[in-house]
Scaffold this active site. Structure first.
Site, PDB file in Angstrom:
ATOM      1  N   SER A   1      33.970  37.118  44.701  1.00 42.17           N
ATOM      2  CA  SER A   1      34.190  35.755  44.226  1.00 42.17           C
ATOM      3  C   SER A   1      35.570  35.323  44.685  1.00 42.17           C
ATOM      4  CB  SER A   1      34.084  35.689  42.699  1.00 42.17           C
ATOM      5  OG  SER A   1      35.169  36.363  42.098  1.00 42.17           O
TER       6      SER A   1
ATOM      7  N   TYR B   1      46.318  40.661  32.811  1.00 37.27           N
ATOM      8  CA  TYR B   1      44.879  40.383  32.836  1.00 37.27           C
ATOM      9  C   TYR B   1      44.140  41.351  31.911  1.00 37.27           C
ATOM     10  CZ  TYR B   1      40.158  39.802  34.781  1.00 37.27           C
ATOM     11  OH  TYR B   1      38.811  39.567  34.935  1.00 37.27           O
TER      12      TYR B   1
ATOM     13  N   SER C   1      33.647  27.663  40.861  1.00 34.06           N
ATOM     14  CA  SER C   1      33.720  28.729  41.878  1.00 34.06           C
ATOM     15  C   SER C   1      33.258  30.048  41.274  1.00 34.06           C
ATOM     16  CB  SER C   1      35.153  28.878  42.419  1.00 34.06           C
ATOM     17  OG  SER C   1      36.034  29.298  41.387  1.00 34.06           O
TER      18      SER C   1
ATOM     19  N   SER D   1      35.527  41.784  31.187  1.00 36.48           N
ATOM     20  CA  SER D   1      35.758  42.556  32.414  1.00 36.48           C
ATOM     21  C   SER D   1      35.737  44.030  32.054  1.00 36.48           C
ATOM     22  CB  SER D   1      37.120  42.190  33.019  1.00 36.48           C
ATOM     23  OG  SER D   1      37.465  43.065  34.076  1.00 36.48           O
TER      24      SER D   1
ATOM     25  N   LYS E   1      41.869  40.467  28.509  1.00 34.04           N
ATOM     26  CA  LYS E   1      40.467  40.863  28.356  1.00 34.04           C
ATOM     27  C   LYS E   1      40.291  41.809  27.171  1.00 34.04           C
ATOM     28  CE  LYS E   1      38.869  38.427  31.772  1.00 34.04           C
ATOM     29  NZ  LYS E   1      37.973  37.283  31.525  1.00 34.04           N
TER      30      LYS E   1
ATOM     31  N   ILE F   1      31.739  33.391  39.783  1.00 26.21           N
ATOM     32  CA  ILE F   1      30.631  33.710  38.887  1.00 26.21           C
ATOM     33  C   ILE F   1      30.103  32.457  38.212  1.00 26.21           C
ATOM     34  CG2 ILE F   1      30.054  34.876  36.719  1.00 26.21           C
ATOM     35  CD1 ILE F   1      31.869  37.176  37.586  1.00 26.21           C
TER      36      ILE F   1
END
Length: 336
Positions: free
Chosen positions: A240, A204, A61, A191, A208, A63
């Site tokens: 996305s 998150y 799914s 990101s 990253k 990217i």
């Protein structure tokens, strides 16, 4: 004797060129200077990537899926990794339909990235099928939408196991192969959250930032292997399925606040710029529309102003989320 008039003229000309380039970036508003220059004057993916075996994680799914399609059209044999075998079959079928690739040119690898015990065997499977791995695309991972005070520590553990530990584990086995060949590319989808911070995504952002620190530290360890490239891609918000699949405050709880995603960068554009970065061995690329791209520059060069701005934008982001809207919708312009 120094001709100060000439020095001043050259300095002024250099400043003018710099301002023109920055204006071009602002008007284009989707990539930083390095990627913009590579897109205009650099190597083209259509010439550099055909025949290169590319292993894409998180390929079912978003990217990863779009990258599979664009690479297939270019003519890159593919290994596609994700948990859902049926979705990988769907992606493989479409890749064959839209390209000249055949069934044997695309290998699906059904695997949970957190199952580190299976990474060595999976790598051997890909090598047995293709004989080599030219590019590893570390794309698998999940984002987060929850406030820290409401979130279980188990969520943070799960985020790090998937986004960080799972990624560097698989990389280890692929890198061993690339060191033997003395060539290869390891491209990691980080990101803009690996550069800055943001509310509702503390775990998150941490994962990253960890990836950024790891791969930026790995790169100088490979100076004896100039044929191996370490590439970090830092996208901003992209259209996305990442919002549908985010972690929330509880491991078992799905995200109910998906909201409208149409204002974000189109996935195809993000992937195109990523492939340009891959073809040109760009060490780090920021790929985003404004205001995120502008905030990246603030965070890099004037962090005090970035902290001030984030305190104000962050408050609005939380309010949007609590209303059930996309967190960024109130200050984000639709990409042109």
């Amino acid at each position: 004797m120094v001709c100060w008039g000439l020095v001043c003229a050259l300095a002024a000309a250099g400043l003018l060129i710099y301002l023109i380039i920055q204006l071009a970036i602002w008007l284009r508003a989707d990539s930083d200077l390095t990627v913009l220059a590579a897109e205009w004057w650099g190597k083209k993916p259509e010439k550099e990537l055909p025949g290169k075996v590319v292993w894409v994680t998180g390929a079912s799914s978003g990217i990863g899926e779009e990258m599979a399609y664009q690479l297939a059209k270019i003519g890159s044999p593919l290994a596609l990794l994700a948990r859902r075998e049926n979705e990988l079959e769907r992606v493989k079928k479409k890749c064959i339909e839209i390209s000249s690739l055949t069934d044997k040119d695309i290998l699906i690898v059904p695997l949970d990235l957190t199952d580190r015990s299976a990474h060595e065997a999976a790598t051997k499977t890909v090598l047995k099928h293709f004989g080599k791995i030219d590019v590893l695309v570390n794309n698998g991972g999940r984002s987060q939408r929850s406030l820290y005070v409401d979130t279980s520590v188990d969520v943070y553990k799960a985020i790090m196991e998937l986004n960080y530990i799972g990624t560097i584990s698989l990389t280890k086995y692929v890198l061993d192969h690339m060191i033997q060949r003395k060539q290869g590319k390891i491209l990691t989808i980080s990101s803009v959250m690996g550069i800055m911070g943001a509310p509702l995504a503390t775990g998150y952002c941490a994962s990253k930032h960890a990836l950024q620190g790891f791969f930026n530290s790995l790169r100088p360890e490979l100076t004896d292997y100039p044929g191996i490239s370490i590439i970090n891609i830092c996208p901003g918000p992209v259209q996305s399925q990442i919002i549908q699949n985010v972690f929330t405050e509880d491991i078992a709880k799905a995200n109910a606040n998906v909201g409208d995603q149409s204002h974000k960068m189109e996935t195809g554009r993000c992937v195109r710029l990523t492939l340009i970065s891959m073809a040109n061995d760009i060490k780090e690329a920021w790929i985003s529309d404004h205001p995120y791209l502008a905030v990246c520059y603030l965070w890099q060069y004037t962090p005090t102003w970035a902290w001030w701005l984030l305190n104000r934008l962050g408050k609005k982001r939380i309010e949007n989320f609590k209303r059930g809207e996309d967190a960024d919708i109130s200050y984000y312009k639709k990409s042109s």
